[in-house]
Write a protein that holds these residues in place. Structure first.
Motif, PDB file in Angstrom:
ATOM      1  N   GLN A  91       0.811  -1.220   0.000  1.00 45.23           N
ATOM      2  CA  GLN A  91       0.000   0.000   0.000  1.00 45.23           C
ATOM      3  C   GLN A  91       0.848   1.275   0.000  1.00 45.23           C
ATOM      4  O   GLN A  91       0.331   2.369  -0.255  1.00 45.23           O
ATOM      5  CB  GLN A  91      -0.934  -0.001   1.212  1.00 45.23           C
ATOM      6  N   ALA A  92       2.132   1.135   0.262  1.00 45.25           N
ATOM      7  CA  ALA A  92       2.999   2.322   0.314  1.00 45.25           C
ATOM      8  C   ALA A  92       3.067   3.048  -1.019  1.00 45.25           C
ATOM      9  O   ALA A  92       3.237   4.271  -1.061  1.00 45.25           O
ATOM     10  CB  ALA A  92       4.400   1.930   0.769  1.00 45.25           C
ATOM     11  N   SER A  93       2.933   2.325  -2.107  1.00 41.73           N
ATOM     12  CA  SER A  93       3.021   2.936  -3.434  1.00 41.73           C
ATOM     13  C   SER A  93       1.662   3.057  -4.119  1.00 41.73           C
ATOM     14  O   SER A  93       1.594   3.381  -5.310  1.00 41.73           O
ATOM     15  CB  SER A  93       3.974   2.132  -4.324  1.00 41.73           C
ATOM     16  N   ALA A  94       0.578   2.837  -3.384  1.00 41.32           N
ATOM     17  CA  ALA A  94      -0.758   2.920  -3.973  1.00 41.32           C
ATOM     18  C   ALA A  94      -1.069   4.349  -4.391  1.00 41.32           C
ATOM     19  O   ALA A  94      -0.855   5.296  -3.622  1.00 41.32           O
ATOM     20  CB  ALA A  94      -1.811   2.428  -2.981  1.00 41.32           C
ATOM     21  N   ALA A  95      -1.583   4.522  -5.576  1.00 39.55           N
ATOM     22  CA  ALA A  95      -1.833   5.862  -6.118  1.00 39.55           C
ATOM     23  C   ALA A  95      -2.792   6.669  -5.252  1.00 39.55           C
ATOM     24  O   ALA A  95      -2.713   7.900  -5.212  1.00 39.55           O
ATOM     25  CB  ALA A  95      -2.374   5.749  -7.540  1.00 39.55           C
ATOM     26  N   HIS A  96      -3.714   5.975  -4.574  1.00 38.70           N
ATOM     27  CA  HIS A  96      -4.692   6.673  -3.746  1.00 38.70           C
ATOM     28  C   HIS A  96      -4.485   6.368  -2.256  1.00 38.70           C
ATOM     29  O   HIS A  96      -5.435   6.404  -1.461  1.00 38.70           O
ATOM     30  CB  HIS A  96      -6.112   6.308  -4.180  1.00 38.70           C
ATOM     31  N   GLY A  97      -3.227   6.101  -1.888  1.00 38.39           N
ATOM     32  CA  GLY A  97      -2.894   5.924  -0.484  1.00 38.39           C
ATOM     33  C   GLY A  97      -2.999   7.236   0.269  1.00 38.39           C
ATOM     34  O   GLY A  97      -3.169   8.312  -0.324  1.00 38.39           O
ATOM     35  N   PRO A  98      -2.906   7.200   1.591  1.00 34.71           N
ATOM     36  CA  PRO A  98      -3.090   8.425   2.383  1.00 34.71           C
ATOM     37  C   PRO A  98      -2.083   9.522   2.065  1.00 34.71           C
ATOM     38  O   PRO A  98      -2.452  10.701   1.982  1.00 34.71           O
ATOM     39  CB  PRO A  98      -2.968   7.936   3.830  1.00 34.71           C
ATOM     40  N   LEU A 152       8.311   7.271  -6.545  1.00 37.20           N
ATOM     41  CA  LEU A 152       7.705   7.682  -7.813  1.00 37.20           C
ATOM     42  C   LEU A 152       6.225   7.993  -7.629  1.00 37.20           C
ATOM     43  O   LEU A 152       5.708   8.977  -8.185  1.00 37.20           O
ATOM     44  CB  LEU A 152       7.904   6.592  -8.860  1.00 37.20           C
ATOM     45  N   SER A 153       5.525   7.191  -6.831  1.00 39.52           N
ATOM     46  CA  SER A 153       4.096   7.454  -6.593  1.00 39.52           C
ATOM     47  C   SER A 153       3.901   8.773  -5.868  1.00 39.52           C
ATOM     48  O   SER A 153       2.940   9.509  -6.140  1.00 39.52           O
ATOM     49  CB  SER A 153       3.466   6.295  -5.802  1.00 39.52           C
ATOM     50  N   HIS A 154       4.786   9.111  -4.945  1.00 40.99           N
ATOM     51  CA  HIS A 154       4.702  10.389  -4.246  1.00 40.99           C
ATOM     52  C   HIS A 154       4.975  11.546  -5.207  1.00 40.99           C
ATOM     53  O   HIS A 154       4.284  12.578  -5.166  1.00 40.99           O
ATOM     54  CB  HIS A 154       5.701  10.428  -3.099  1.00 40.99           C
ATOM     55  N   ALA A 155       5.990  11.371  -6.046  1.00 41.48           N
ATOM     56  CA  ALA A 155       6.329  12.426  -7.008  1.00 41.48           C
ATOM     57  C   ALA A 155       5.175  12.665  -7.973  1.00 41.48           C
ATOM     58  O   ALA A 155       4.838  13.812  -8.288  1.00 41.48           O
ATOM     59  CB  ALA A 155       7.602  12.047  -7.760  1.00 41.48           C
ATOM     60  N   ARG A 156       4.563  11.599  -8.441  1.00 39.17           N
ATOM     61  CA  ARG A 156       3.433  11.742  -9.360  1.00 39.17           C
ATOM     62  C   ARG A 156       2.240  12.430  -8.698  1.00 39.17           C
ATOM     63  O   ARG A 156       1.443  13.092  -9.370  1.00 39.17           O
ATOM     64  CB  ARG A 156       3.030  10.367  -9.893  1.00 39.17           C
ATOM     65  N   ALA A 157       2.118  12.283  -7.383  1.00 38.53           N
ATOM     66  CA  ALA A 157       1.033  12.943  -6.657  1.00 38.53           C
ATOM     67  C   ALA A 157       1.307  14.421  -6.432  1.00 38.53           C
ATOM     68  O   ALA A 157       0.401  15.162  -6.046  1.00 38.53           O
ATOM     69  CB  ALA A 157       0.800  12.242  -5.319  1.00 38.53           C
ATOM     70  N   GLY A 158       2.561  14.838  -6.635  1.00 42.68           N
ATOM     71  CA  GLY A 158       2.897  16.251  -6.502  1.00 42.68           C
ATOM     72  C   GLY A 158       3.902  16.591  -5.433  1.00 42.68           C
ATOM     73  O   GLY A 158       4.143  17.779  -5.160  1.00 42.68           O
ATOM     74  N   ALA A 159       4.535  15.589  -4.812  1.00 46.08           N
ATOM     75  CA  ALA A 159       5.537  15.869  -3.789  1.00 46.08           C
ATOM     76  C   ALA A 159       6.691  16.678  -4.375  1.00 46.08           C
ATOM     77  O   ALA A 159       7.154  16.415  -5.489  1.00 46.08           O
ATOM     78  CB  ALA A 159       6.063  14.567  -3.191  1.00 46.08           C
ATOM     79  N   ASP A 160       7.150  17.652  -3.613  1.00 45.72           N
ATOM     80  CA  ASP A 160       8.313  18.442  -4.023  1.00 45.72           C
ATOM     81  C   ASP A 160       9.613  17.722  -3.702  1.00 45.72           C
ATOM     82  O   ASP A 160      10.602  17.844  -4.438  1.00 45.72           O
ATOM     83  CB  ASP A 160       8.308  19.788  -3.299  1.00 45.72           C
ATOM     84  N   VAL A 161       9.605  16.999  -2.591  1.00 47.23           N
ATOM     85  CA  VAL A 161      10.806  16.327  -2.091  1.00 47.23           C
ATOM     86  C   VAL A 161      10.390  14.971  -1.539  1.00 47.23           C
ATOM     87  O   VAL A 161       9.387  14.868  -0.831  1.00 47.23           O
ATOM     88  CB  VAL A 161      11.486  17.149  -0.973  1.00 47.23           C
ATOM     89  N   VAL A 162      11.157  13.934  -1.852  1.00 45.44           N
ATOM     90  CA  VAL A 162      10.945  12.627  -1.237  1.00 45.44           C
ATOM     91  C   VAL A 162      12.087  12.376  -0.257  1.00 45.44           C
ATOM     92  O   VAL A 162      13.228  12.773  -0.500  1.00 45.44           O
ATOM     93  CB  VAL A 162      10.848  11.494  -2.285  1.00 45.44           C
TER      94      VAL A 162
END
Length: 325
Positions: A91-98, A152-162
């Protein structure tokens, strides 16, 4: 220079004189506010060991982000609590995770706010370890692929920094490669470079529901006795593409913050962790410490040691005091 020709007290007589020669300043620009986001709606669950800290559903998280942004806090750091867990933390990389959902919503409401996302598997695995298991050991190289997918999933959601916090060898390079290959070359990496296997993480593990179900994390987090190793870890992360490096925890490792800053002259973050926060809150609740001046002195010490950014649960409280100063 010797007394009586040199009298250091001359420039301590008034507040303006003290301000004129003050060597270190703490500003709201240096603060990052960590938040715990969970699935569901209308959830604001208090963390017993961290007064003032909550597990928040996305709708409640947005209210917290609104108040932080109003205080001028420039960045938040998101940790996720999924609905379900499994052996591989899928679930860590789920596109609709929290975390992914919260990132998108924050960017809709506050596009200028910097969103940093924690990249790790410990909150998502049923065993609570930070990577993929092989038997009862964390498989370093198998974990790299999973971490890269999370980033990558975080970046695609709009994260500035991972911000990879897992302490696997080679994970910064692996994440940088995957981000670049997918057109995310502008997404930064804040590497938990010198993350120690510390006793100060207990309250966080309650907040993030991430305690290991067996053993501990000594095979991948750093030995608290080591200092030179922190420089080697940091050098590796910078070479692999880290834009900023981190020392965690902050207070017991002020010497490491100083060494890293002086050795590399690289942007350095320090994490004022849950145990450090909880100790101040507990002592203040008993009347043993005056919370606000202790908080500010503590944060100033981290800044003085060389930290450019301070990740702290005190961010909002400190920002209010800095605004009033």
């Amino acid at each position: 220079m010797m007394f009586p020709d040199y009298r250091p007290r001359r420039f301590r007589r008034t507040e303006n004189l003290r301000r004129m020669i003050r060597e270190t300043t703490l500003t709201v620009d240096r603060l990052v506010y960590p938040l715990f986001v969970s699935a569901g709606e209308g959830l604001r669950n208090p963390v017993a060991s961290m007064p003032g800290v909550f597990q928040l559903s996305v709708d409640e998280l947005l209210k917290e982000v609104d108040s932080a942004a109003a205080l001028g806090i420039p960045a938040v750091l998101l940790f996720g609590l999924p609905e379900t867990k499994d052996e591989i933390g899928s679930q860590a990389s789920a596109a609709h995770g929290p975390v992914q959902t919260a990132t998108r919503r924050i960017k809709e409401h506050h596009p200028e706010l910097v969103v940093i996302t924690d990249v790790c598997l410990c909150e998502y695995t049923s065993h609570g370890h930070c990577g993929i298991l092989r038997g009862r050991e964390v498989d370093n190289d198998a974990t790299l692929e999973a971490l890269s997918a999370v980033a990558l999933s975080h970046a695609r959601a709009g994260a500035d920094v991972v911000a990879p916090s897992d302490m696997m060898d080679g994970r910064v390079g692996a994440i940088r490669g995957v981000l670049d290959d997918n057109g995310m070359e502008n997404v930064g990496i804040l590497a938990y470079s010198a993350k120690y296997c510390s006793a100060f993480y207990g309250p966080f593990r309650e907040a993030a529901d991430s305690a290991p179900q067996f053993g501990d994390r000594r095979t991948y987090q750093m030995d608290p006795a080591n200092s030179d190793e922190a420089l080697r870890e940091t050098a590796m992360d910078i070479e692999e593409g880290a834009d900023m490096v981190m020392v965690k925890p902050a207070l017991p490792y002020l010497d490491i913050i100083r060494r890293v800053k002086e050795e590399f002259d690289w942007p350095v973050a320090a994490y004022n962790v849950s145990g450090e926060y909880a100790m101040v809150k507990a002592a203040a609740s008993m009347g043993w410490l005056n919370e606000e001046p202790v908080m500010m002195e503590m944060l100033l010490s981290i800044r003085r040691a060389g930290a450019d950014l301070i990740i702290t649960y005190f961010a909002k409280d400190a920002a209010r005091l800095l605004r009033e100063a």
